[in-house]
Enzyme design. Structure first.
Site, short mmCIF file in Angstrom:
data_model
loop_
_atom_site.label_atom_id
_atom_site.label_comp_id
_atom_site.label_asym_id
_atom_site.label_seq_id
_atom_site.Cartn_x
_atom_site.Cartn_y
_atom_site.Cartn_z
N HIS A 187 7.62 48.79 46.11
CA HIS A 187 7.15 47.81 46.43
C HIS A 187 6.52 46.96 45.24
O HIS A 187 6.39 45.87 45.45
CB HIS A 187 6.99 46.86 47.69
CG HIS A 187 8.09 47.54 48.63
ND1 HIS A 187 7.76 48.53 49.32
CD2 HIS A 187 9.52 47.12 49.20
CE1 HIS A 187 8.87 49.04 50.35
NE2 HIS A 187 9.62 47.74 50.37
S1 FES Z 1 4.38 49.18 47.55
FE1 FES Z 1 5.87 49.20 49.63
S2 FES Z 1 5.20 51.07 50.17
FE2 FES Z 1 4.16 51.19 48.04
#
Ligand code: FES
Length: 252
Positions: free
Chosen positions: A217
């Site tokens: 993410h």
């Molecule tokens: S940014 Fe979501 S798991 Fe690492």
């Protein structure tokens, strides 16, 4: 009960004697000792005792001798037990105290053994630690190890990285923590390779801050493992570790 005794004839001699006595009383010729004697002579079985009764104590039963179990202090029937009460009480206290101590020690041993039986065995404990040779990791590189089922990052930082991370303003950080509070030796950063967002494994030497980057993410960590950008809320976790010597680190 009474009628049963009457029907069986157990009281017949008694009634006869009483009857005779009453007659004698009425005629004025009653002689107490004579009547008692008659009653006793006519008796064929034990019957109710009264003013003229016989004591039917079981005098033929032998009373056991408990002398072996009695304390010498109270063997003499002519001596008051008060005289020896002090020493007997002391003996009782000592015996009670000793029993209590032994009981507590036994309970402690049982509990200790029970609890220790549930702790991890030596081979399991050995697996819980990992020993890493630092000489195998070149400066500026990060190596990943498996420790307790999780990725473990060991990073050999350059002088430049050390200086940059030490100079970071804590006010800029989402999870404020100084670099010196995250490392025992500034040259080595040891963190769990688990993103604090949802648990992905970040990529080393990547991202906007040159530390770690989580592609799931888009979380960016610096070279101290601190979160700088993206959705992750916390810095990478620092496990317990120690340096037995300059060339070795033991994690766990
Ligand atoms: S940014 Fe979501 S798991 Fe690492």
């Amino acid at each position: 009960m009474m009628s049963l005794a009457c029907r069986s004839g157990a009281l017949t001699p008694y009634f006869q004697a009483t009857n005779g006595s009453l007659k004698a009383l009425a005629s004025g010729t009653f002689n107490t000792s004579e009547n008692v004697k008659k009653a006793l002579e006519s008796r064929t079985r034990p019957y109710v005792s009264g003013a003229t009764g016989v004591r039917f104590a079981h005098t033929d039963i032998k009373i056991p001798d408990f002398s072996d179990y009695r304390r010498p202090d109270v063997m003499d029937p002519n001596k008051s037990s008060q005289e020896s009460s002090e020493s007997r009480r002391t003996f009782s206290y000592v015996l009670t105290g000793a029993t209590t101590v032994v009981g507590i020690y036994t309970a402690k041993t049982v509990v200790t053994q029970f609890v220790s039986s549930m702790s991890a065995s030596a081979d399991v404990l050995a697996l819980s630690k990992i020993e890493i040779k630092l000489g195998d990791i070149p400066e500026g590189k990060n190596m990943t190890f498996k420790w307790r089922g999780k990725p473990l990052f060991v990073r050999h930082r350059t002088e430049k990285e050390i200086a940059v991370e030490a100079a970071v303003n804590l006010g800029e950080l989402r999870d404020p923590q100084h670099d010196k509070d995250r490392v025992k030796n500034p040259s080595w950063v040891i963190v769990l390779g688990v993103c604090t967002h949802l648990g992905c494994v970040p990529i080393a030497n990547a991202g906007d801050y040159g530390g770690y980057y989580c592609p799931c993410h888009g979380s960016h960590y610096d070279a101290s493992g601190r979160i700088r950008k993206g959705p992750a809320p916390l810095n990478l976790e620092v496990p317990y570790y120690e340096f037995p010597d300059d060339e070795t680190v033991v994690v766990g």
